[in-house]
Write a protein that holds these residues in place. Structure first.
Motif, PDB file in Angstrom:
ATOM      1  N   SER A  87      -8.209  -5.860  -4.530  1.00  0.00           N
ATOM      2  CA  SER A  87      -7.385  -6.316  -3.420  1.00  0.00           C
ATOM      3  C   SER A  87      -6.518  -5.189  -2.864  1.00  0.00           C
ATOM      4  CB  SER A  87      -6.497  -7.481  -3.884  1.00  0.00           C
ATOM      5  OG  SER A  87      -5.776  -8.034  -2.802  1.00  0.00           O
ATOM      6  N   ILE A  88      -5.994  -4.361  -3.748  1.00  0.00           N
ATOM      7  CA  ILE A  88      -5.132  -3.252  -3.312  1.00  0.00           C
ATOM      8  C   ILE A  88      -5.914  -2.258  -2.459  1.00  0.00           C
ATOM      9  CG2 ILE A  88      -3.842  -1.233  -4.116  1.00  0.00           C
ATOM     10  CD1 ILE A  88      -2.989  -2.997  -6.548  1.00  0.00           C
ATOM     11  N   VAL A  89      -7.087  -1.827  -2.943  1.00  0.00           N
ATOM     12  CA  VAL A  89      -7.832  -0.809  -2.187  1.00  0.00           C
ATOM     13  C   VAL A  89      -8.469  -1.384  -0.927  1.00  0.00           C
ATOM     14  CG1 VAL A  89      -8.268   0.612  -4.220  1.00  0.00           C
ATOM     15  CG2 VAL A  89      -9.973  -1.082  -3.517  1.00  0.00           C
ATOM     16  N   SER A  90      -8.568  -2.723  -0.834  1.00  0.00           N
ATOM     17  CA  SER A  90      -9.155  -3.360   0.347  1.00  0.00           C
ATOM     18  C   SER A  90      -8.138  -3.654   1.434  1.00  0.00           C
ATOM     19  CB  SER A  90      -9.850  -4.674  -0.051  1.00  0.00           C
ATOM     20  OG  SER A  90     -10.855  -4.448  -1.005  1.00  0.00           O
ATOM     21  N   SER A  91      -6.862  -3.539   1.128  1.00  0.00           N
ATOM     22  CA  SER A  91      -5.809  -3.889   2.089  1.00  0.00           C
ATOM     23  C   SER A  91      -5.694  -2.843   3.196  1.00  0.00           C
ATOM     24  CB  SER A  91      -4.465  -4.007   1.363  1.00  0.00           C
ATOM     25  OG  SER A  91      -3.398  -4.005   2.286  1.00  0.00           O
ATOM     26  N   ASN A  92      -5.859  -3.274   4.437  1.00  0.00           N
ATOM     27  CA  ASN A  92      -5.693  -2.342   5.557  1.00  0.00           C
ATOM     28  C   ASN A  92      -4.261  -1.832   5.668  1.00  0.00           C
ATOM     29  OD1 ASN A  92      -8.362  -2.420   6.337  1.00  0.00           O
ATOM     30  ND2 ASN A  92      -8.066  -4.028   7.854  1.00  0.00           N
ATOM     31  N   LEU A  93      -3.307  -2.660   5.270  1.00  0.00           N
ATOM     32  CA  LEU A  93      -1.911  -2.214   5.315  1.00  0.00           C
ATOM     33  C   LEU A  93      -1.643  -1.141   4.265  1.00  0.00           C
ATOM     34  CD1 LEU A  93       0.017  -5.556   5.934  1.00  0.00           C
ATOM     35  CD2 LEU A  93      -0.448  -3.719   7.567  1.00  0.00           C
ATOM     36  N   VAL A  94      -2.248  -1.273   3.102  1.00  0.00           N
ATOM     37  CA  VAL A  94      -2.125  -0.222   2.093  1.00  0.00           C
ATOM     38  C   VAL A  94      -2.821   1.049   2.567  1.00  0.00           C
ATOM     39  CG1 VAL A  94      -2.757   0.477  -0.259  1.00  0.00           C
ATOM     40  CG2 VAL A  94      -1.873  -1.838   0.172  1.00  0.00           C
ATOM     41  N   LYS A  95      -4.019   0.893   3.117  1.00  0.00           N
ATOM     42  CA  LYS A  95      -4.789   2.041   3.603  1.00  0.00           C
ATOM     43  C   LYS A  95      -4.021   2.830   4.662  1.00  0.00           C
ATOM     44  CE  LYS A  95      -9.353  -0.131   2.992  1.00  0.00           C
ATOM     45  NZ  LYS A  95     -10.084   0.936   2.309  1.00  0.00           N
ATOM     46  N   THR A  96      -3.424   2.107   5.625  1.00  0.00           N
ATOM     47  CA  THR A  96      -2.705   2.798   6.702  1.00  0.00           C
ATOM     48  C   THR A  96      -1.411   3.432   6.191  1.00  0.00           C
ATOM     49  OG1 THR A  96      -1.794   0.645   7.373  1.00  0.00           O
ATOM     50  CG2 THR A  96      -3.693   1.466   8.596  1.00  0.00           C
ATOM     51  N   ALA A  97      -0.764   2.799   5.218  1.00  0.00           N
ATOM     52  CA  ALA A  97       0.439   3.392   4.634  1.00  0.00           C
ATOM     53  C   ALA A  97       0.109   4.699   3.920  1.00  0.00           C
ATOM     54  CB  ALA A  97       1.093   2.408   3.660  1.00  0.00           C
ATOM     55  N   VAL A  98      -1.008   4.715   3.193  1.00  0.00           N
ATOM     56  CA  VAL A  98      -1.421   5.941   2.509  1.00  0.00           C
ATOM     57  C   VAL A  98      -1.760   7.019   3.536  1.00  0.00           C
ATOM     58  CG1 VAL A  98      -3.195   6.972   1.034  1.00  0.00           C
ATOM     59  CG2 VAL A  98      -2.164   4.773   0.411  1.00  0.00           C
ATOM     60  N   TYR A  99      -2.457   6.628   4.587  1.00  0.00           N
ATOM     61  CA  TYR A  99      -2.771   7.598   5.647  1.00  0.00           C
ATOM     62  C   TYR A  99      -1.491   8.195   6.232  1.00  0.00           C
ATOM     63  CZ  TYR A  99      -4.186   9.358  10.247  1.00  0.00           C
ATOM     64  OH  TYR A  99      -4.376  10.133  11.373  1.00  0.00           O
ATOM     65  N   GLY A 100      -0.477   7.350   6.459  1.00  0.00           N
ATOM     66  CA  GLY A 100       0.788   7.810   7.028  1.00  0.00           C
ATOM     67  C   GLY A 100       1.729   8.426   6.018  1.00  0.00           C
ATOM     68  N   GLU A 101       1.281   8.507   4.748  1.00  0.00           N
ATOM     69  CA  GLU A 101       2.085   9.084   3.660  1.00  0.00           C
ATOM     70  C   GLU A 101       3.428   8.373   3.549  1.00  0.00           C
ATOM     71  OE1 GLU A 101       2.056  13.262   4.584  1.00  0.00           O
ATOM     72  OE2 GLU A 101      -0.131  13.392   4.364  1.00  0.00           O
ATOM     73  N   ASP A 102       3.362   7.046   3.693  1.00  0.00           N
ATOM     74  CA  ASP A 102       4.542   6.186   3.663  1.00  0.00           C
ATOM     75  C   ASP A 102       4.516   5.377   2.363  1.00  0.00           C
ATOM     76  OD1 ASP A 102       6.610   4.456   4.124  1.00  0.00           O
ATOM     77  OD2 ASP A 102       5.603   3.322   5.698  1.00  0.00           O
ATOM     78  N   ALA A 103       5.535   5.533   1.531  1.00  0.00           N
ATOM     79  CA  ALA A 103       5.600   4.855   0.230  1.00  0.00           C
ATOM     80  C   ALA A 103       6.020   3.393   0.399  1.00  0.00           C
ATOM     81  CB  ALA A 103       6.561   5.592  -0.695  1.00  0.00           C
ATOM     82  N   ASN A 104       5.266   2.671   1.191  1.00  0.00           N
ATOM     83  CA  ASN A 104       5.570   1.276   1.504  1.00  0.00           C
ATOM     84  C   ASN A 104       5.017   0.394   0.381  1.00  0.00           C
ATOM     85  OD1 ASN A 104       6.017  -1.216   2.677  1.00  0.00           O
ATOM     86  ND2 ASN A 104       5.383  -0.551   4.722  1.00  0.00           N
ATOM     87  N   TRP A 105       5.706   0.394  -0.751  1.00  0.00           N
ATOM     88  CA  TRP A 105       5.208  -0.221  -1.969  1.00  0.00           C
ATOM     89  C   TRP A 105       5.068  -1.739  -1.867  1.00  0.00           C
ATOM     90  CZ3 TRP A 105       8.399  -3.817  -4.155  1.00  0.00           C
ATOM     91  CH2 TRP A 105       9.753  -3.782  -3.788  1.00  0.00           C
ATOM     92  N   GLY A 106       5.839  -2.374  -0.985  1.00  0.00           N
ATOM     93  CA  GLY A 106       5.766  -3.822  -0.838  1.00  0.00           C
ATOM     94  C   GLY A 106       4.385  -4.305  -0.426  1.00  0.00           C
ATOM     95  N   ARG A 107       3.661  -3.478   0.331  1.00  0.00           N
ATOM     96  CA  ARG A 107       2.303  -3.849   0.741  1.00  0.00           C
ATOM     97  C   ARG A 107       1.375  -3.957  -0.464  1.00  0.00           C
ATOM     98  NH1 ARG A 107       1.225  -0.194   6.237  1.00  0.00           N
ATOM     99  NH2 ARG A 107       2.887  -1.148   7.496  1.00  0.00           N
TER     100      ARG A 107
END
Length: 397
Positions: free
Chosen positions: A291-311
């Protein structure tokens, strides 16, 4: 690159695609025991349906696989089935083997009929250039892939050296339970049909079924393994020492290929590994990691180098696993370091600049410590970028 005894490979340009190779053949000098795992999509391409039927009838007598790229032969009705069978017939004719010994695979644009004149000409040419070199075949099965994907290894069983070679393609439409992902594993091991089926399923569950690029599951996925027995070992049976030795070799190949697919995800700049530890059970660990690696919100946060851990916590929450969210600890890790961003389900103070530095690396590990058991699982994905939209917005053009 090691190649198993008795296998030949070919790849040619038969003009389905404008420039690159688009038709390949794998051929074994002797009949193979074969096993396959196929897409879970209800909409299955003609080659998938065809191969599933062939393997039910003749899993001990497979000699060849013929693959085209550029056209998927999916959603093509009765004519699509006729064309899939004709690919097998033409290959069998050229190789001088029974038609029921040939498997078929296609990848590319959905809803388009195969240009059979080009395909048949390509099969004739491919048979003429069969060789020990697997590279032309690996090139011929690519679509939006930017790199060929091959891996091989060797293992000794009963004093016999056994080789395992895997060749795969995949870049987009990659989602757990496989996705436009084709993988062909060849080995010269001698193994029973029962053991080969079990070995393949075990490996696929922890390799290809634990990766994601874009959340789409293809109509054409397949993993095929062919074992021709020419290594001369005693026939491997389930649950024996030889079984587990061969499993480790096959799984190494599948794991490396799965990670290569993620690394080559359409438009991807980073690889994400989700490592769920201390989970209450294996099923929950696998569900949450995927579920974590499939989340588009997680993917985009990693791309943006944003530690948005809540996603990440949210993705765990909708995974379908039952757990106590008030026990979760979360970390980001890369070659640049490791940082804790949440403890007991709540955020903790952390240095945003340090977190950004960690997330600026090419390989990012997300570690979720559930503190609710002893099970663990890993899944792999990639970031989601503007380039992905660009590639898929013009796929047919």
């Amino acid at each position: 690159m090691f190649t198993p005894s008795g296998f030949k490979f070919a790849g040619v340009h038969c003009k389905i695609k404008r420039k690159r190779k688009d038709l390949g053949i794998i051929f074994s000098e002797v009949p193979c025991v074969a096993a396959g795992v196929f897409t879970t999509n209800v909409v299955k391409a003609a080659p998938v349906i065809y191969d599933m039927e062939i393997l039910k009838k003749n899993s001990n007598g497979i000699r060849a696989v013929v693959v085209n790229s550029g056209v998927a032969n999916a959603c093509t009705g009765e004519q699509g089935m006729i064309n899939a069978r004709r690919m097998a017939e033409k290959t069998a004719e050229e190789l001088g083997v029974p038609v029921e010994s040939v498997l078929v695979s296609s990848t590319g644009v959905i809803g388009v009929q195969l240009p059979m004149d080009k395909v048949e000409n390509g099969i004739e040419e491919a048979v003429k250039v069969l060789s020990d070199d697997p590279l032309p075949f690996a090139e011929a099965i690519m679509t939006t892939d930017t790199k060929v994907k091959m891996h091989s290894t060797r293992v000794t069983i009963d004093g016999k050296e056994i080789t395992v070679l895997g060749i795969a393609k995949g870049s987009g439409m990659i989602h757990p339970n496989m996705a436009t992902m084709l993988s062909f594993i060849t080995t010269d091991a001698k193994i029973s049909e029962e053991a080969l089926k079990k070995l393949l399923k075990l490996s696929v569950d922890d390799s290809y079924n634990m990766i994601d690029v874009d959340g789409d599951t293809s109509t054409n996925d397949m993993v095929i393994v062919l074992a021709n027995g020419l290594a001369g070992n005693t026939t491997i049976q389930p649950e024996t020492d030889g079984f587990w030795k061969l499993y480790e070799a096959v799984h190494e190949v599948n794991q490396v290929l799965a990670e290569k697919i993620v690394e080559d995800g359409e438009g991807a700049t980073k690889v994400i590994e989700a490592h769920v530890v201390n989970a209450p059970d294996m099923k929950s660990a696998r569900l949450i990691a995927r579920s974590i690696v499939s989340s588009n919100l997680v993917k985009t946060a990693v791309y943006g180098e944003d530690a948005n851990w809540g996603r990440i916590i949210a993705a765990a929450g909708y995974s379908g696993a039952a757990f106590d969210p008030n026990k979760l600890d979360l970390f980001f890790e890369s070659e640049a370091g490791r940082i804790k961003v949440a403890e007991n389900g709540q955020g903790v103070p952390f240095d945003e600049e340090e977190a950004k530095k960690i997330l600026s690396e090419k390989k990012i590990k997300i570690i979720l410590d559930m503190k609710q058991g002893k099970e663990a699982a890993k899944a792999w994905g990639c970031d989601l970028t503007e380039k992905y939209v660009e590639i898929n917005g013009r796929y047919r053009t």
